[in-house]
Design a protein around this motif. Sequence first.
Motif, PDB file in Angstrom:
ATOM      1  N   LEU A 273       0.839  -1.188   0.000  1.00  0.00           N
ATOM      2  CA  LEU A 273       0.000   0.000   0.000  1.00  0.00           C
ATOM      3  C   LEU A 273       0.874   1.238   0.000  1.00  0.00           C
ATOM      4  O   LEU A 273       1.788   1.370   0.831  1.00  0.00           O
ATOM      5  N   VAL A 274       0.619   2.131  -0.923  1.00  0.00           N
ATOM      6  CA  VAL A 274       1.383   3.366  -1.037  1.00  0.00           C
ATOM      7  C   VAL A 274       0.430   4.530  -0.779  1.00  0.00           C
ATOM      8  O   VAL A 274      -0.640   4.619  -1.396  1.00  0.00           O
ATOM      9  N   ALA A 275       0.782   5.404   0.162  1.00  0.00           N
ATOM     10  CA  ALA A 275      -0.134   6.464   0.578  1.00  0.00           C
ATOM     11  C   ALA A 275       0.590   7.792   0.712  1.00  0.00           C
ATOM     12  O   ALA A 275       1.822   7.855   0.736  1.00  0.00           O
ATOM     13  N   ASP A 276      -0.209   8.861   0.821  1.00  0.00           N
ATOM     14  CA  ASP A 276       0.354  10.197   1.012  1.00  0.00           C
ATOM     15  C   ASP A 276       1.022  10.335   2.370  1.00  0.00           C
ATOM     16  O   ASP A 276       1.903  11.177   2.559  1.00  0.00           O
ATOM     17  N   GLY A 277       0.585   9.540   3.335  1.00  0.00           N
ATOM     18  CA  GLY A 277       1.157   9.577   4.667  1.00  0.00           C
ATOM     19  C   GLY A 277       0.832   8.314   5.424  1.00  0.00           C
ATOM     20  O   GLY A 277      -0.079   7.564   5.049  1.00  0.00           O
ATOM     21  N   VAL A 278       1.576   8.057   6.492  1.00  0.00           N
ATOM     22  CA  VAL A 278       1.371   6.896   7.350  1.00  0.00           C
ATOM     23  C   VAL A 278       1.437   7.375   8.795  1.00  0.00           C
ATOM     24  O   VAL A 278       2.394   8.065   9.189  1.00  0.00           O
TER      25      VAL A 278
ATOM     26  N   PRO B 153      -0.814  -7.051  13.137  1.00  0.00           N
ATOM     27  CA  PRO B 153      -1.903  -7.409  12.216  1.00  0.00           C
ATOM     28  C   PRO B 153      -2.178  -6.267  11.241  1.00  0.00           C
ATOM     29  O   PRO B 153      -2.101  -5.090  11.615  1.00  0.00           O
ATOM     30  N   ALA B 154      -2.515  -6.611  10.019  1.00  0.00           N
ATOM     31  CA  ALA B 154      -2.780  -5.600   8.997  1.00  0.00           C
ATOM     32  C   ALA B 154      -4.229  -5.147   9.086  1.00  0.00           C
ATOM     33  O   ALA B 154      -5.048  -5.387   8.191  1.00  0.00           O
ATOM     34  N   ASP B 155      -4.569  -4.510  10.221  1.00  0.00           N
ATOM     35  CA  ASP B 155      -5.870  -3.880  10.429  1.00  0.00           C
ATOM     36  C   ASP B 155      -5.665  -2.389  10.239  1.00  0.00           C
ATOM     37  O   ASP B 155      -5.092  -1.711  11.113  1.00  0.00           O
ATOM     38  N   LEU B 156      -6.129  -1.866   9.109  1.00  0.00           N
ATOM     39  CA  LEU B 156      -5.776  -0.512   8.710  1.00  0.00           C
ATOM     40  C   LEU B 156      -6.978   0.225   8.156  1.00  0.00           C
ATOM     41  O   LEU B 156      -7.922  -0.379   7.646  1.00  0.00           O
ATOM     42  N   VAL B 157      -6.921   1.548   8.253  1.00  0.00           N
ATOM     43  CA  VAL B 157      -7.879   2.402   7.563  1.00  0.00           C
ATOM     44  C   VAL B 157      -7.113   3.446   6.773  1.00  0.00           C
ATOM     45  O   VAL B 157      -6.007   3.852   7.154  1.00  0.00           O
ATOM     46  N   ALA B 158      -7.701   3.856   5.655  1.00  0.00           N
ATOM     47  CA  ALA B 158      -7.196   5.011   4.921  1.00  0.00           C
ATOM     48  C   ALA B 158      -8.143   6.169   5.183  1.00  0.00           C
ATOM     49  O   ALA B 158      -9.365   6.009   5.082  1.00  0.00           O
ATOM     50  N   VAL B 159      -7.592   7.315   5.562  1.00  0.00           N
ATOM     51  CA  VAL B 159      -8.422   8.480   5.858  1.00  0.00           C
ATOM     52  C   VAL B 159      -7.992   9.633   4.964  1.00  0.00           C
ATOM     53  O   VAL B 159      -6.805   9.852   4.717  1.00  0.00           O
TER      54      VAL B 159
ATOM     55  N   GLY C 246       4.477   7.433   2.252  1.00  0.00           N
ATOM     56  CA  GLY C 246       5.017   6.198   2.807  1.00  0.00           C
ATOM     57  C   GLY C 246       4.318   4.985   2.237  1.00  0.00           C
ATOM     58  O   GLY C 246       3.446   5.081   1.376  1.00  0.00           O
ATOM     59  N   TRP C 247       4.719   3.829   2.735  1.00  0.00           N
ATOM     60  CA  TRP C 247       4.177   2.570   2.225  1.00  0.00           C
ATOM     61  C   TRP C 247       4.085   1.550   3.350  1.00  0.00           C
ATOM     62  O   TRP C 247       4.788   1.652   4.369  1.00  0.00           O
ATOM     63  N   VAL C 248       3.201   0.562   3.145  1.00  0.00           N
ATOM     64  CA  VAL C 248       3.028  -0.536   4.095  1.00  0.00           C
ATOM     65  C   VAL C 248       2.938  -1.829   3.283  1.00  0.00           C
ATOM     66  O   VAL C 248       2.106  -1.950   2.388  1.00  0.00           O
ATOM     67  N   ARG C 249       3.797  -2.782   3.603  1.00  0.00           N
ATOM     68  CA  ARG C 249       3.808  -4.079   2.925  1.00  0.00           C
ATOM     69  C   ARG C 249       3.027  -5.076   3.773  1.00  0.00           C
ATOM     70  O   ARG C 249       3.298  -5.248   4.978  1.00  0.00           O
ATOM     71  N   VAL C 250       2.040  -5.746   3.181  1.00  0.00           N
ATOM     72  CA  VAL C 250       1.182  -6.696   3.878  1.00  0.00           C
ATOM     73  C   VAL C 250       1.365  -8.084   3.284  1.00  0.00           C
ATOM     74  O   VAL C 250       1.231  -8.271   2.068  1.00  0.00           O
ATOM     75  N   VAL C 251       1.696  -9.047   4.144  1.00  0.00           N
ATOM     76  CA  VAL C 251       1.880 -10.434   3.729  1.00  0.00           C
ATOM     77  C   VAL C 251       1.182 -11.340   4.743  1.00  0.00           C
ATOM     78  O   VAL C 251       1.408 -11.213   5.955  1.00  0.00           O
ATOM     79  N   ASP C 252       0.332 -12.242   4.266  1.00  0.00           N
ATOM     80  CA  ASP C 252      -0.359 -13.212   5.132  1.00  0.00           C
ATOM     81  C   ASP C 252      -1.106 -12.536   6.281  1.00  0.00           C
ATOM     82  O   ASP C 252      -1.105 -13.003   7.424  1.00  0.00           O
ATOM     83  N   GLY C 253      -1.738 -11.404   5.981  1.00  0.00           N
ATOM     84  CA  GLY C 253      -2.577 -10.741   6.962  1.00  0.00           C
ATOM     85  C   GLY C 253      -1.858  -9.904   7.998  1.00  0.00           C
ATOM     86  O   GLY C 253      -2.498  -9.375   8.908  1.00  0.00           O
ATOM     87  N   ARG C 254      -0.547  -9.775   7.856  1.00  0.00           N
ATOM     88  CA  ARG C 254       0.212  -8.991   8.822  1.00  0.00           C
ATOM     89  C   ARG C 254       1.098  -7.992   8.091  1.00  0.00           C
ATOM     90  O   ARG C 254       1.363  -8.141   6.882  1.00  0.00           O
TER      91      ARG C 254
ATOM     92  N   GLN D  15       0.725  -3.655  -6.066  1.00  0.00           N
ATOM     93  CA  GLN D  15       0.952  -2.359  -5.434  1.00  0.00           C
ATOM     94  C   GLN D  15      -0.312  -1.530  -5.600  1.00  0.00           C
ATOM     95  O   GLN D  15      -0.816  -1.369  -6.716  1.00  0.00           O
ATOM     96  N   VAL D  16      -0.850  -1.043  -4.485  1.00  0.00           N
ATOM     97  CA  VAL D  16      -2.105  -0.303  -4.495  1.00  0.00           C
ATOM     98  C   VAL D  16      -1.865   1.107  -3.985  1.00  0.00           C
ATOM     99  O   VAL D  16      -1.339   1.289  -2.874  1.00  0.00           O
ATOM    100  N   ARG D  17      -2.235   2.077  -4.786  1.00  0.00           N
ATOM    101  CA  ARG D  17      -2.138   3.478  -4.366  1.00  0.00           C
ATOM    102  C   ARG D  17      -3.379   3.837  -3.566  1.00  0.00           C
ATOM    103  O   ARG D  17      -4.510   3.659  -4.019  1.00  0.00           O
ATOM    104  N   VAL D  18      -3.182   4.316  -2.351  1.00  0.00           N
ATOM    105  CA  VAL D  18      -4.284   4.672  -1.459  1.00  0.00           C
ATOM    106  C   VAL D  18      -4.243   6.175  -1.230  1.00  0.00           C
ATOM    107  O   VAL D  18      -3.224   6.709  -0.768  1.00  0.00           O
ATOM    108  N   ALA D  19      -5.328   6.856  -1.564  1.00  0.00           N
ATOM    109  CA  ALA D  19      -5.385   8.301  -1.344  1.00  0.00           C
ATOM    110  C   ALA D  19      -5.461   8.593   0.147  1.00  0.00           C
ATOM    111  O   ALA D  19      -6.120   7.880   0.907  1.00  0.00           O
ATOM    112  N   GLY D  20      -4.776   9.635   0.560  1.00  0.00           N
ATOM    113  CA  GLY D  20      -4.841  10.062   1.955  1.00  0.00           C
ATOM    114  C   GLY D  20      -3.777   9.417   2.820  1.00  0.00           C
ATOM    115  O   GLY D  20      -2.663   9.139   2.376  1.00  0.00           O
TER     116      GLY D  20
END
Length: 383
Positions: free
Chosen positions: A10-15, A361-367, A25-33, A53-58
């Motif tokens: 996940l590639v985003a404007d901020g983390v 765990p890869a429990d995330l929200v994009a805002v 920044g970016w977050v790499r998710v593998v096997d749910g984590r 690779q997924v671009r996430v706004a915000g």
Amino acid sequence: MPAAAAPVTLVADGVVRGASVAGPGWVRVVDGRIAATGDGPPPSDLPGAPGEQVRVAGVLAPGFVDIHHHGALGHDYGSASAEDAVAAADHHRRRGSTTLCASVATAPLAVLEERVDLLSGLVADGVFAGIHLEGPYLDAGHRGCHAPDLLRPPSVAELRRLVGAARGALRMVTLAPELPGAGDAIRYLVAEGVTVAVGHTSCTAGQARAAFDAGATVLTHAFNGMPPLHHREPGPLGAALFDERVTIELILDGHHVAPEPARVLAAVAPGRLALISDAMAATGLGDGAYAIGGSDVVVTGSVARATSNGSLAGSTIAVADAFAAAVGVLGLDVAAAVACASATPARALGLAEPRIAAGAPADLVAVEGGRVTRVLRAGRFVA
């Protein structure tokens, strides 16, 4: 068991990292984590299969934690089947609450035993992180929508039965500390690893302090279900405001608490403010007749009120709506509002704090613009 989600970056404007937002920044998710995370563009040698690779706004942030909600989509955890409880939880999850505690309002002991037994199975299945009992050990004068004929003083004997029926899933109990037997109940629950919240109470500041000294560590929906803050008798809210041991719940839906007193909480107890939904069965639906805590409720203009006394009867929001208000109405920055919706409530109940770090765990929200736009739970996008 569903197949593991494919690796994704996940590639985003901020983390959100702790108390600040870094980015891009970016977050790499593998096997749910979360396998890795960093600033700038993602490197080419990330762990796991290449994936997408997924671009996430915000801004990417930890998923929200709702420690106090009663249901959604017409389902109340005080009466819902397991299937309907899952449907209600899924509604809140789609809105960004990736960790949920199921709240059960006042009921007879036999019903509460049946409820915690059923819900504990859903805790074991990972649907909920725990169970919250709001009542029946509440003050009749500040009962809200709770049925007055079912209210009673706390009993350690009753609580033993409920703790046993919950099989380790009971996370929090709200009670009024001025009731007979409350001190013994608080000490028993704390010894069993259950968080005790002070709420629906007429207690004085002194009685609230005694409850906090006995081990209570949460104030249930501040300002609501308690005496107002008074300059000579500050009540439970006054006792909680400056007690660093106490997490303060807030329903920030535009109806339960006006902006000015909400800003007081944010200013005085910034690291102890937990946004909750207190969502009732009408959440996700329209206006109409519903029930909670043994009382009839009418929802008009998305505002729920008990038909018996006109009291507010929970909300029809998700924590994501409270988060948006924390940014737009209270003026909190994104990282501070995220903490109120995520780390602070999790910490209050001894749950693992959602965070964006390797191994979590890869429990995330994009805002974006204070609004939740995307949700991931265990590495999967939630529709």
